[in-house]
Motif scaffolding. Structure first.
Motif, PDB file in Angstrom:
ATOM      1  N   LYS A 104       0.946  -1.086  -0.105  1.00 31.95           N
ATOM      2  CA  LYS A 104       0.188   0.436   0.139  1.00 31.95           C
ATOM      3  C   LYS A 104       0.922   1.327   0.052  1.00 31.95           C
ATOM      4  O   LYS A 104       1.864   1.256   1.194  1.00 31.95           O
ATOM      5  CB  LYS A 104      -0.907  -0.187   1.585  1.00 31.95           C
ATOM      6  CG  LYS A 104      -1.433  -0.929   1.362  1.00 31.95           C
ATOM      7  CD  LYS A 104      -2.953  -1.101   0.471  1.00 31.95           C
ATOM      8  CE  LYS A 104      -3.808  -2.991   0.483  1.00 31.95           C
ATOM      9  NZ  LYS A 104      -4.345  -3.103  -0.383  1.00 31.95           N
ATOM     10  N   ILE A 126       0.580   5.624  -0.092  1.00 29.90           N
ATOM     11  CA  ILE A 126       0.264   7.070   0.117  1.00 29.90           C
ATOM     12  C   ILE A 126       1.246   8.029   0.059  1.00 29.90           C
ATOM     13  O   ILE A 126       2.251   7.776   0.291  1.00 29.90           O
ATOM     14  CB  ILE A 126       0.116   6.921   1.778  1.00 29.90           C
ATOM     15  CG1 ILE A 126      -1.194   5.612   2.634  1.00 29.90           C
ATOM     16  CG2 ILE A 126      -0.820   8.159   2.519  1.00 29.90           C
ATOM     17  CD1 ILE A 126      -1.281   5.935   3.344  1.00 29.90           C
ATOM     18  N   ALA A 131      -1.150  10.341  -7.501  1.00 31.08           N
ATOM     19  CA  ALA A 131      -1.705   9.569  -6.660  1.00 31.08           C
ATOM     20  C   ALA A 131      -3.460   8.993  -7.247  1.00 31.08           C
ATOM     21  O   ALA A 131      -3.600   8.069  -7.128  1.00 31.08           O
ATOM     22  CB  ALA A 131      -2.243  10.578  -5.452  1.00 31.08           C
ATOM     23  N   LEU A 139      -4.191   5.918  -5.826  1.00 28.59           N
ATOM     24  CA  LEU A 139      -3.004   5.470  -4.733  1.00 28.59           C
ATOM     25  C   LEU A 139      -3.985   6.919  -3.168  1.00 28.59           C
ATOM     26  O   LEU A 139      -4.800   7.679  -3.674  1.00 28.59           O
ATOM     27  CB  LEU A 139      -1.413   6.051  -4.449  1.00 28.59           C
ATOM     28  CG  LEU A 139      -1.427   5.717  -5.512  1.00 28.59           C
ATOM     29  CD1 LEU A 139       0.269   5.783  -5.982  1.00 28.59           C
ATOM     30  CD2 LEU A 139      -1.096   3.868  -5.054  1.00 28.59           C
ATOM     31  N   LYS A 140      -3.328   6.450  -2.201  1.00 32.02           N
ATOM     32  CA  LYS A 140      -3.887   7.229  -1.408  1.00 32.02           C
ATOM     33  C   LYS A 140      -3.177   8.850  -1.143  1.00 32.02           C
ATOM     34  O   LYS A 140      -2.288   8.222  -1.150  1.00 32.02           O
ATOM     35  CB  LYS A 140      -4.255   6.550   0.735  1.00 32.02           C
ATOM     36  CG  LYS A 140      -5.337   5.615   0.473  1.00 32.02           C
ATOM     37  CD  LYS A 140      -6.569   5.719   0.262  1.00 32.02           C
ATOM     38  CE  LYS A 140      -7.681   4.707   0.529  1.00 32.02           C
ATOM     39  NZ  LYS A 140      -9.515   5.802  -0.041  1.00 32.02           N
ATOM     40  N   VAL A 160      -2.411  12.382   1.726  1.00 31.69           N
ATOM     41  CA  VAL A 160      -2.834  12.926   2.329  1.00 31.69           C
ATOM     42  C   VAL A 160      -2.283  14.494   1.621  1.00 31.69           C
ATOM     43  O   VAL A 160      -1.454  14.552   1.550  1.00 31.69           O
ATOM     44  CB  VAL A 160      -1.413  11.981   3.528  1.00 31.69           C
ATOM     45  CG1 VAL A 160      -1.843  13.262   4.517  1.00 31.69           C
ATOM     46  CG2 VAL A 160      -2.049  11.156   3.846  1.00 31.69           C
ATOM     47  N   TRP A 190      -2.298  11.211   8.639  1.00 28.78           N
ATOM     48  CA  TRP A 190      -1.681  10.189   7.139  1.00 28.78           C
ATOM     49  C   TRP A 190      -2.243   8.855   8.331  1.00 28.78           C
ATOM     50  O   TRP A 190      -3.164   7.819   7.483  1.00 28.78           O
ATOM     51  CB  TRP A 190       0.187   9.607   8.206  1.00 28.78           C
ATOM     52  CG  TRP A 190       0.706   8.650   7.438  1.00 28.78           C
ATOM     53  CD1 TRP A 190       0.610   8.456   5.774  1.00 28.78           C
ATOM     54  CD2 TRP A 190       0.371   6.657   7.315  1.00 28.78           C
ATOM     55  NE1 TRP A 190       1.274   6.926   5.663  1.00 28.78           N
ATOM     56  CE2 TRP A 190       0.877   6.303   6.984  1.00 28.78           C
ATOM     57  CE3 TRP A 190       0.172   6.656   9.169  1.00 28.78           C
ATOM     58  CZ2 TRP A 190       1.208   5.099   7.250  1.00 28.78           C
ATOM     59  CZ3 TRP A 190       0.247   5.410   9.522  1.00 28.78           C
ATOM     60  CH2 TRP A 190       0.624   4.489   7.891  1.00 28.78           C
ATOM     61  N   VAL A 234      -5.906   8.561   6.635  1.00 31.63           N
ATOM     62  CA  VAL A 234      -5.932   8.043   5.577  1.00 31.63           C
ATOM     63  C   VAL A 234      -5.783   6.472   5.563  1.00 31.63           C
ATOM     64  O   VAL A 234      -5.850   5.439   5.052  1.00 31.63           O
ATOM     65  CB  VAL A 234      -4.429   9.008   4.482  1.00 31.63           C
ATOM     66  CG1 VAL A 234      -5.238   7.823   3.105  1.00 31.63           C
ATOM     67  CG2 VAL A 234      -5.378   9.865   4.402  1.00 31.63           C
ATOM     68  N   PHE A 235      -4.789   6.751   6.840  1.00 32.86           N
ATOM     69  CA  PHE A 235      -3.957   4.722   6.350  1.00 32.86           C
ATOM     70  C   PHE A 235      -5.869   3.876   7.105  1.00 32.86           C
ATOM     71  O   PHE A 235      -5.530   2.944   6.652  1.00 32.86           O
ATOM     72  CB  PHE A 235      -2.483   4.858   7.407  1.00 32.86           C
ATOM     73  CG  PHE A 235      -2.584   3.431   8.322  1.00 32.86           C
ATOM     74  CD1 PHE A 235      -2.146   2.610   6.890  1.00 32.86           C
ATOM     75  CD2 PHE A 235      -3.062   2.657   8.919  1.00 32.86           C
ATOM     76  CE1 PHE A 235      -1.055   1.090   7.346  1.00 32.86           C
ATOM     77  CE2 PHE A 235      -2.233   1.686   9.024  1.00 32.86           C
ATOM     78  CZ  PHE A 235      -1.781   0.830   8.586  1.00 32.86           C
ATOM     79  N   LEU A 255      -7.588   2.390   4.466  1.00 31.13           N
ATOM     80  CA  LEU A 255      -6.339   0.845   4.224  1.00 31.13           C
ATOM     81  C   LEU A 255      -6.901   0.155   4.893  1.00 31.13           C
ATOM     82  O   LEU A 255      -6.517  -1.587   3.586  1.00 31.13           O
ATOM     83  CB  LEU A 255      -4.768   1.877   4.059  1.00 31.13           C
ATOM     84  CG  LEU A 255      -4.730   2.501   2.651  1.00 31.13           C
ATOM     85  CD1 LEU A 255      -3.033   2.287   2.682  1.00 31.13           C
ATOM     86  CD2 LEU A 255      -5.548   2.057   1.470  1.00 31.13           C
TER      87      LEU A 255
END
Length: 105
Positions: A16, A18, A52, A57-58, A60, A97, A100-101, A104
């Motif tokens: 993953k 970010i 992103a 992708l995530k 931030v 962070w 956003v994490f 996931l």
């Protein structure tokens, strides 16, 4: 970014990733050339957001968080020189962070 992401996805397809938005405030390293730092950081932030999105992708967002924080305390409280975060600045990054994490996991 693109080359690095492609290499990671090929070697470690379940990883993953970010992307964090670049940010800047006026500080000892940026104040004299503020226009340059401001404009260039915006360009890089737009590219990071585009990458992103392109790779799903995530992302931030951080500039708005540092702008909000600067309303509470001088930029030197958050960043050592306008660019590099100190403990308080890292706390902002960490909290954003983690938000956003959590999306996931």
């Amino acid at each position: 970014y693109s080359m690095l992401i492609n290499e990671i996805k090929t070697a470690l397809p379940d990883t993953k990733i970010i992307i964090l938005e670049p940010f800047v405030l006026k500080g000892s390293a940026t104040e004299n050339d503020w226009e340059y730092f401001s404009v260039e950081t915006i360009k890089r932030a737009e590219k990071a957001k585009m990458i992103a999105k392109e790779f799903n992708l995530k992302f931030v967002p951080l500039q708005s968080k540092f702008d909000e924080a600067e309303k509470l305390a001088d930029s030197s409280y958050w960043l050592l020189d306008g660019v590099h975060p100190n403990y308080s600045g890292h706390e902002i990054i960490k909290r954003e962070w983690i938000k956003v994490f959590k999306e996931l996991v």
